[in-house]
Design a protein around this motif. Structure first.
Motif, PDB file in Angstrom:
ATOM      1  N   MET A   1      -4.366   4.472  -1.168  1.00  0.00           N
ATOM      2  CA  MET A   1      -3.301   3.986  -0.637  1.00  0.00           C
ATOM      3  C   MET A   1      -3.733   3.291   0.620  1.00  0.00           C
ATOM      4  SD  MET A   1      -0.730   4.274  -2.744  1.00  0.00           S
ATOM      5  CE  MET A   1       0.716   3.634  -1.835  1.00  0.00           C
ATOM      6  N   GLU A   2      -4.676   3.534   1.481  1.00  0.00           N
ATOM      7  CA  GLU A   2      -5.020   2.817   2.806  1.00  0.00           C
ATOM      8  C   GLU A   2      -6.244   2.385   2.702  1.00  0.00           C
ATOM      9  OE1 GLU A   2      -3.008   1.602   4.698  1.00  0.00           O
ATOM     10  OE2 GLU A   2      -3.824   1.944   6.803  1.00  0.00           O
ATOM     11  N   ASN A   3      -6.397   1.119   1.757  1.00  0.00           N
ATOM     12  CA  ASN A   3      -7.832   0.738   1.896  1.00  0.00           C
ATOM     13  C   ASN A   3      -7.857  -0.773   1.604  1.00  0.00           C
ATOM     14  OD1 ASN A   3     -10.406   0.049   0.378  1.00  0.00           O
ATOM     15  ND2 ASN A   3     -10.904   1.550   1.417  1.00  0.00           N
ATOM     16  N   TYR A   4      -8.610  -1.512   2.378  1.00  0.00           N
ATOM     17  CA  TYR A   4      -8.455  -2.949   2.324  1.00  0.00           C
ATOM     18  C   TYR A   4      -8.708  -3.694   0.884  1.00  0.00           C
ATOM     19  CZ  TYR A   4     -10.325  -1.879   6.910  1.00  0.00           C
ATOM     20  OH  TYR A   4     -10.758  -1.217   8.505  1.00  0.00           O
ATOM     21  N   TYR A   5      -9.253  -2.881   0.059  1.00  0.00           N
ATOM     22  CA  TYR A   5      -9.530  -3.118  -1.261  1.00  0.00           C
ATOM     23  C   TYR A   5      -8.548  -2.690  -2.368  1.00  0.00           C
ATOM     24  CZ  TYR A   5     -13.146  -5.172   1.512  1.00  0.00           C
ATOM     25  OH  TYR A   5     -13.979  -5.972   2.654  1.00  0.00           O
ATOM     26  N   PHE A   6      -7.472  -2.013  -1.862  1.00  0.00           N
ATOM     27  CA  PHE A   6      -6.369  -1.565  -2.794  1.00  0.00           C
ATOM     28  C   PHE A   6      -5.170  -2.234  -2.219  1.00  0.00           C
ATOM     29  CE2 PHE A   6      -3.519   1.381  -4.749  1.00  0.00           C
ATOM     30  CZ  PHE A   6      -4.067   1.194  -6.068  1.00  0.00           C
ATOM     31  N   THR A   7      -4.873  -3.331  -2.586  1.00  0.00           N
ATOM     32  CA  THR A   7      -3.670  -4.205  -2.286  1.00  0.00           C
ATOM     33  C   THR A   7      -2.329  -3.598  -2.851  1.00  0.00           C
ATOM     34  OG1 THR A   7      -3.705  -5.609  -3.925  1.00  0.00           O
ATOM     35  CG2 THR A   7      -5.105  -6.139  -2.078  1.00  0.00           C
ATOM     36  N   ALA A   8      -1.265  -3.772  -1.916  1.00  0.00           N
ATOM     37  CA  ALA A   8       0.156  -3.639  -2.249  1.00  0.00           C
ATOM     38  C   ALA A   8       0.227  -3.927  -3.698  1.00  0.00           C
ATOM     39  CB  ALA A   8       1.244  -4.114  -1.464  1.00  0.00           C
TER      40      ALA A   8
ATOM     41  N   TYR B   1      -1.142  -1.663  -6.534  1.00  0.00           N
ATOM     42  CA  TYR B   1      -0.459  -0.244  -6.755  1.00  0.00           C
ATOM     43  C   TYR B   1       0.673  -0.604  -7.675  1.00  0.00           C
ATOM     44  CZ  TYR B   1       1.702   3.999  -5.584  1.00  0.00           C
ATOM     45  OH  TYR B   1       2.449   5.122  -5.822  1.00  0.00           O
ATOM     46  N   GLU B   2       1.498  -1.682  -7.556  1.00  0.00           N
ATOM     47  CA  GLU B   2       2.433  -2.227  -8.233  1.00  0.00           C
ATOM     48  C   GLU B   2       2.148  -2.358  -9.612  1.00  0.00           C
ATOM     49  OE1 GLU B   2       5.874  -2.420  -7.053  1.00  0.00           O
ATOM     50  OE2 GLU B   2       4.616  -1.311  -5.266  1.00  0.00           O
TER      51      GLU B   2
ATOM     52  N   LYS C   1       1.313   1.037 -11.495  1.00  0.00           N
ATOM     53  CA  LYS C   1       2.428   1.538 -11.786  1.00  0.00           C
ATOM     54  C   LYS C   1       2.959   1.118 -12.952  1.00  0.00           C
ATOM     55  CE  LYS C   1       4.297   1.697  -7.641  1.00  0.00           C
ATOM     56  NZ  LYS C   1       5.290   2.036  -6.556  1.00  0.00           N
TER      57      LYS C   1
ATOM     58  N   ASP D   1      -1.847   9.941  -3.242  1.00  0.00           N
ATOM     59  CA  ASP D   1      -2.369   9.206  -2.698  1.00  0.00           C
ATOM     60  C   ASP D   1      -3.831  10.026  -2.225  1.00  0.00           C
ATOM     61  OD1 ASP D   1      -3.607   7.713  -0.537  1.00  0.00           O
ATOM     62  OD2 ASP D   1      -1.885   8.177   0.840  1.00  0.00           O
TER      63      ASP D   1
ATOM     64  N   MET E   1       1.479  -9.787  -0.691  1.00  0.00           N
ATOM     65  CA  MET E   1       1.335  -8.245  -1.730  1.00  0.00           C
ATOM     66  C   MET E   1      -0.112  -8.318  -1.941  1.00  0.00           C
ATOM     67  SD  MET E   1       4.188  -6.596  -2.114  1.00  0.00           S
ATOM     68  CE  MET E   1       3.809  -5.814  -3.571  1.00  0.00           C
ATOM     69  N   GLU E   2      -0.912  -9.402  -2.169  1.00  0.00           N
ATOM     70  CA  GLU E   2      -2.253  -9.484  -2.726  1.00  0.00           C
ATOM     71  C   GLU E   2      -2.975 -10.035  -1.698  1.00  0.00           C
ATOM     72  OE1 GLU E   2      -3.548  -8.153  -5.167  1.00  0.00           O
ATOM     73  OE2 GLU E   2      -5.081  -9.452  -5.875  1.00  0.00           O
ATOM     74  N   ASN E   3      -3.276  -9.071  -0.563  1.00  0.00           N
ATOM     75  CA  ASN E   3      -4.315  -9.524   0.408  1.00  0.00           C
ATOM     76  C   ASN E   3      -4.955  -8.185   0.832  1.00  0.00           C
ATOM     77  OD1 ASN E   3      -4.824  -9.977   3.483  1.00  0.00           O
ATOM     78  ND2 ASN E   3      -4.588 -11.863   2.405  1.00  0.00           N
ATOM     79  N   TYR E   4      -6.319  -8.333   1.406  1.00  0.00           N
ATOM     80  CA  TYR E   4      -7.259  -7.208   1.515  1.00  0.00           C
ATOM     81  C   TYR E   4      -6.653  -6.640   2.660  1.00  0.00           C
ATOM     82  CZ  TYR E   4     -10.259 -10.631  -0.623  1.00  0.00           C
ATOM     83  OH  TYR E   4     -11.008 -11.375  -1.312  1.00  0.00           O
ATOM     84  N   TYR E   5      -5.756  -7.578   3.486  1.00  0.00           N
ATOM     85  CA  TYR E   5      -5.343  -6.791   4.891  1.00  0.00           C
ATOM     86  C   TYR E   5      -3.987  -6.206   4.779  1.00  0.00           C
ATOM     87  CZ  TYR E   5      -9.726  -8.197   5.949  1.00  0.00           C
ATOM     88  OH  TYR E   5     -11.158  -8.202   5.963  1.00  0.00           O
ATOM     89  N   PHE E   6      -3.205  -5.963   3.586  1.00  0.00           N
ATOM     90  CA  PHE E   6      -1.668  -5.566   3.597  1.00  0.00           C
ATOM     91  C   PHE E   6      -2.073  -4.494   2.225  1.00  0.00           C
ATOM     92  CE2 PHE E   6       2.663  -5.555   1.786  1.00  0.00           C
ATOM     93  CZ  PHE E   6       3.104  -5.125   3.065  1.00  0.00           C
ATOM     94  N   THR E   7      -2.391  -3.349   2.527  1.00  0.00           N
ATOM     95  CA  THR E   7      -2.680  -2.356   1.840  1.00  0.00           C
ATOM     96  C   THR E   7      -1.384  -1.775   1.073  1.00  0.00           C
ATOM     97  OG1 THR E   7      -2.288  -0.441   3.235  1.00  0.00           O
ATOM     98  CG2 THR E   7      -4.524  -1.395   3.239  1.00  0.00           C
ATOM     99  N   ALA E   8      -1.758  -0.987   0.105  1.00  0.00           N
ATOM    100  CA  ALA E   8      -0.626  -0.064  -0.828  1.00  0.00           C
ATOM    101  C   ALA E   8       0.551   0.445   0.170  1.00  0.00           C
ATOM    102  CB  ALA E   8      -1.108   0.516  -1.776  1.00  0.00           C
ATOM    103  N   LYS E   9      -0.384   1.152   0.954  1.00  0.00           N
ATOM    104  CA  LYS E   9       0.270   2.098   2.207  1.00  0.00           C
ATOM    105  C   LYS E   9       1.246   1.271   2.949  1.00  0.00           C
ATOM    106  CE  LYS E   9       0.522   6.088   4.594  1.00  0.00           C
ATOM    107  NZ  LYS E   9       0.943   7.162   3.950  1.00  0.00           N
TER     108      LYS E   9
ATOM    109  N   TYR F   1       2.882  -1.384   2.327  1.00  0.00           N
ATOM    110  CA  TYR F   1       4.187  -1.842   1.636  1.00  0.00           C
ATOM    111  C   TYR F   1       4.867  -0.529   1.668  1.00  0.00           C
ATOM    112  CZ  TYR F   1       7.158  -4.072  -1.793  1.00  0.00           C
ATOM    113  OH  TYR F   1       8.085  -4.598  -2.558  1.00  0.00           O
TER     114      TYR F   1
END
Lengths: 395, 395
Positions: A121-128, A131-132, A135, A145, B121-129, B131
């Motif tokens: 969940m907290e990684n540069y290469y797993f964006t918000a 995850y959406e 799911k 997580d 939502m789709e950016n390296y520096y905005f993680t799933a966590k 959001y």
């Protein structure tokens, strides 16, 4: 590949052990360092989505990535070619298709879509958005997580990993001394940075260097009040203080190091600051050994600098080793108040007691490994404030 | 700062226009290129969470970042110092505190927590966590996906931005020719990469270079079957084909360029492939002008190479300019089937018709800007397969 297949398999075994203890059946790994650690995969392709799928009851991971990178996966990993699954190029940076839709389809096809799935969940290469989309695509899965799950496996290094970090240290010593050697009044910052890069990449006659996960940081003058500025094409002035923080890198393993230089004789203030920091650093290195907690190092540091009246708010160091941009840190243990991680042999840290005041700053750091009885630094360069006064002289 | 305050204000105005059209009242910007574009902020600090908050009815953005980087924000941005809000260091890479909790508190304190909030939502520096934490911290806000909102503002460059990309092109021409000059049988890949880095960073006598968002890519031999491998410390062999893809960078603006070299006389196959690609590239550059759609360029390319029997599945190019690692692309327009973006003057692209077959590959690319009547490439180097046969000769 940087390691033998046996070492990769052992890493997978340890990862599955942690998965089991958390009830994770399928692990989706998007951190490029974790992908490399488990499969050997290496390439500058992490700017598009890619992943390694670890399934608790399957021997080999599955690599999923962009079509044009599949040959790269064949060249750099120990995986069977049938475990390398490319997605079509119209998934790349598209506003209608997302690579995680493709991933969800694969997970369904291999019958893993009703399981407990771990994601970072907290990684540069797993964006918000990743995850959406996952799911949406996998409504019957239960997500957990799994941030840092593999990073913690990486924490204690094998002897070969330590050997790579020693090579990285030979590179950083050379790059640091080349940088310090060139810094002088009238020299452009970019020319020093260029020299450092050249040393970092050309390495030694025996082995070459890899790109570090962080570019050389070399703020000068008032910019030493903050640690993360890179360089400009301005020329150094007499009296400037220059902080250099850089790493050698060998096969993606880092040895970071920071030193500070003064062009001409330093002010009493910066001299005093440097002495406080170096004494604190030395005191910490003397007390580090297996069995103590990370926070005890910070406590030693705090007591050491107390008499000077200087307060350092930021953490004193962090675990590091294998990594990709934008960070060489492992994001696991930190050397700071409250961190109860117990040191074990072959854990590796960057101990970086930088102090940045409003007008100036000083850094001197060491990367070290915990040994059976204490610790040893990877590099061995003097720690004091370097002084450039006509010719290279030392404080 | 790289631009005058007026240019930054104009960018903010355009951003607010797009926010209004999407009903976004508060925009949380985490893309470092977008942060730089709107505020000037520049530093290698994006490995920790940081953000720019744009509020529809406030003049200036707010910068939120790590304490030790606040002085960096004061040095590099046009923002009032009271708009620079640092968070304490115990939020950094912690498993108990998340920087987005701090952000949520600030958004509440300034009374913006019941508004429509845009996030990338789709950016390296905005993680799933990130959001998840923001949604928890701001239960009364309504979130909207604002991915690429600012990227699209960046799409058409100002004259000064074009000037920076021209400088980047002068740097890449030099770096490319230095790399090609050094490649030869028996030379180590890392020594060529080191030479390229040196040229990229030292730049010219008039101006220095910045670090590119992607490291030099230079696969050789069979590794040219895939585009994203970097380098090793192996030595080139007679007959090797080497692909070089690299960029010059000036004040974070890029001019990427790819060329291919053969050590010794090339095989007929690679020669034929190079001719097909270069002809296709030239045909595309001839037809590019304002008013056409991106997909029309790809169609021209596809028709041009059809007679050769070669098929290229991957996209032909993409918008680019200002950026940070891990990508110099803007993630907006792509030159591929289905992309209806209409070209306008001062849009800038990297047109990269690389072909990677199973045993070998060839790339020749150009970065260009759309002019009032056509297009002009930033660099001007020959496009053909370079041949190293004892001394540097050309095909």
């Amino acid at each position: 590949m940087s390691f033998g297949t046996a070492e990769y398999k052992e890493r997978i075994r340890k990862t599955k052990e942690r998965m089991a203890s958390k009830g994770i059946e399928v692990l989706l790994i998007t951190d490029p360092a974790n992908m490399n650690y488990l499969s050997g995969y290496d390439g500058w392709s992490f700017y598009v989505h890619q992943m390694l799928v670890i399934i608790s009851d399957e021997d080999q991971p599955i690599w999923i990535g962009r079509g044009q990178d599949a040959n790269g996966a064949k060249v750099t990993t120990w995986l069977y070619h049938e475990n390398i699954i490319p997605y079509p190029d119209d998934y790349v940076q598209s506003d209608t298709k997302h690579p995680m839709d493709f991933v969800a389809d694969i997970v369904k096809q291999i019958g893993q879509d009703k399981r407990s799935i771990g994601v970072e969940m907290e990684n540069y290469y797993f964006t918000a958005k990743c995850y959406e989309q996952l799911k949406k695509g996998l409504p019957n899965a239960s997500f957990q997580d799994a941030t840092l799950l593999v990073n913690w496996v990486r924490n204690v290094k094998s002897d070969l990993e330590i050997e790579y970090m020693k090579r990285a240290a030979i590179i950083v010593e050379k790059a640091m001394m080349d940088g310090i050697g060139l810094i002088n009044e009238g020299v452009r910052e970019c020319d020093v940075a260029a020299k450092i890069f050249h040393s970092q990449i050309t390495g030694t006659e025996e082995f070459g260097g890899d790109y570090p996960a962080i570019m050389p940081l070399l703020p000068s003058g008032e910019k030493t009040s903050t640690p993360h500025l890179t360089w400009t094409d301005e020329r150094y002035k007499q009296g400037d203080t220059v902080i250099l923080e850089l790493a050698g890198c060998y096969k993606r393993y880092h040895s970071p190091l920071a030193r500070t230089v003064n062009i001409g004789q330093p002010s009493e203030k910066i001299k005093a600051l440097s002495e406080v920091v170096v004494e604190g650093l030395n005191t910490c290195l003397d007390m580090i050994k297996p069995g103590i907690a990370c926070e005890e190092i910070e406590e030693t540091w705090r007591k050491s600098i107390k008499k000077s009246g200087i307060i350092k708010e930021s953490r004193l160091g962090y675990a590091m080793g294998l990594n990709y941009p934008p960070d060489w840190g492992e994001h696991t243990a930190s050397i700071r108040k409250g961190d109860k991680t117990i040191l074990q042999p072959n854990m590796t840290f960057h101990l970086i007691p930088g102090i940045w005041l409003d007008q100036y700053g000083f850094e001197a750091s060491e990367s070290f490994r915990v040994t059976e009885t204490g610790c040893e630094t990877f590099a061995s360069l003097p720690r004091h404030l370097f002084i450039k006064d006509g010719v290279l002289t030392k404080n």
